[in-house]
Design a protein around this motif. Structure first.
Motif, short mmCIF file in Angstrom:
data_model
loop_
_atom_site.label_atom_id
_atom_site.label_comp_id
_atom_site.label_asym_id
_atom_site.label_seq_id
_atom_site.Cartn_x
_atom_site.Cartn_y
_atom_site.Cartn_z
N ALA A 99 46.95 39.31 22.54
CA ALA A 99 45.95 39.00 23.57
C ALA A 99 45.59 37.52 23.56
N VAL A 100 45.46 36.94 22.37
CA VAL A 100 45.14 35.51 22.25
C VAL A 100 46.27 34.67 22.84
N GLU A 101 47.52 35.04 22.53
CA GLU A 101 48.66 34.30 23.07
C GLU A 101 48.68 34.37 24.59
N ALA A 102 48.43 35.56 25.13
CA ALA A 102 48.41 35.73 26.59
C ALA A 102 47.27 34.92 27.21
N ALA A 103 46.11 34.95 26.58
CA ALA A 103 44.95 34.21 27.10
C ALA A 103 45.21 32.72 27.08
N LYS A 104 45.76 32.21 25.99
CA LYS A 104 46.06 30.78 25.89
C LYS A 104 47.05 30.35 26.96
N SER A 105 48.09 31.15 27.17
CA SER A 105 49.10 30.78 28.16
C SER A 105 48.56 30.84 29.58
N ALA A 106 47.49 31.62 29.79
CA ALA A 106 46.88 31.74 31.12
C ALA A 106 45.69 30.81 31.30
N GLY A 107 45.35 30.04 30.25
CA GLY A 107 44.23 29.12 30.35
C GLY A 107 42.87 29.78 30.25
N ILE A 108 42.83 30.96 29.66
CA ILE A 108 41.56 31.68 29.48
C ILE A 108 40.91 31.15 28.21
N SER A 109 39.63 30.81 28.32
CA SER A 109 38.94 30.23 27.17
C SER A 109 38.64 31.27 26.09
N LYS A 110 38.38 30.77 24.91
CA LYS A 110 38.03 31.63 23.78
C LYS A 110 36.77 32.43 24.10
N GLN A 111 35.81 31.78 24.75
CA GLN A 111 34.56 32.45 25.10
C GLN A 111 34.82 33.58 26.09
N GLU A 112 35.64 33.32 27.12
CA GLU A 112 35.95 34.38 28.10
C GLU A 112 36.65 35.56 27.42
N LEU A 113 37.56 35.24 26.52
CA LEU A 113 38.28 36.30 25.82
C LEU A 113 37.33 37.10 24.93
N ALA A 114 36.42 36.40 24.24
CA ALA A 114 35.45 37.09 23.39
C ALA A 114 34.52 37.98 24.21
N GLU A 115 34.11 37.51 25.39
CA GLU A 115 33.26 38.32 26.27
C GLU A 115 34.00 39.57 26.73
N THR A 116 35.27 39.40 27.07
CA THR A 116 36.07 40.55 27.51
C THR A 116 36.23 41.56 26.38
N LEU A 117 36.49 41.04 25.17
CA LEU A 117 36.61 41.91 24.01
C LEU A 117 35.30 42.69 23.79
N GLY A 118 34.17 41.98 23.93
CA GLY A 118 32.87 42.63 23.77
C GLY A 118 32.65 43.75 24.77
N ILE A 119 33.09 43.54 25.99
CA ILE A 119 32.95 44.56 27.04
C ILE A 119 33.76 45.79 26.66
N PHE A 120 35.03 45.58 26.25
CA PHE A 120 35.88 46.71 25.86
C PHE A 120 35.33 47.42 24.64
N TYR A 121 34.84 46.65 23.68
CA TYR A 121 34.34 47.23 22.43
C TYR A 121 33.10 48.09 22.67
N ASP A 122 32.24 47.63 23.57
CA ASP A 122 30.97 48.34 23.83
C ASP A 122 31.11 49.48 24.82
N ALA A 123 32.24 49.54 25.52
CA ALA A 123 32.44 50.60 26.53
C ALA A 123 32.55 51.96 25.85
N ASP A 124 32.06 52.97 26.54
CA ASP A 124 32.16 54.34 26.02
C ASP A 124 33.55 54.77 26.26
#
Length: 124
Positions: A99-124
């Motif tokens: 996921a980090v490799e894909a995010a870096k290659s797409a120009g997605i910031s660490k913060q955006e990736l962390a927020e997305t991870l948080g959403i998935f982690y907190d989802a039921d």
């Protein structure tokens, strides 16, 4: 136990078998002490060489997932909870690395990736 071999998978057949059996053990679909099919039977069912199934079983035994008893067969080992947790963590780390490799290659910031991870982690 259903194993699916894919010719389009870049991994060797023995690795495909190993990964699928590990997953069945980790998810609890194969329980401690449960017998695995014989190497010959599995080879016949998958239409592959016995050498390939032997290599997969040897890899599973080396990594502690199965135990082989001469003359009796191969069985799911009695792994402890820490070992299973560690294997889950290793799998999660591999997915996160991808996921980090894909995010870096797409120009997605660490913060955006962390927020997305948080959403998935907190989802039921």
């Amino acid at each position: 136990m259903k194993i699916i071999i894919s010719n389009s998978d870049s991994r060797p057949i023995y690795e495909q078998i190993t990964a699928q059996i590990k997953n069945l053990i980790i998810t609890g679909k194969l329980k401690s002490g449960e017998a695995l099919p014989s190497m010959r039977y599995l080879a016949k069912e998958l239409r592959i060489s016995v050498i390939t199934t032997k290599r997969a079983y040897e890899e599973l035994e080396r990594s502690g997932f199965i135990e082989t008893v001469a003359g009796k067969g191969s069985f799911v080992s009695g792994m402890n909870a820490d070992f299973i947790r560690e294997e889950h963590l290793r799998i999660a780390e591999e997915h996160l690395r991808q996921a980090v490799e894909a995010a870096k290659s797409a120009g997605i910031s660490k913060q955006e990736l962390a927020e997305t991870l948080g959403i998935f982690y907190d989802a039921d």
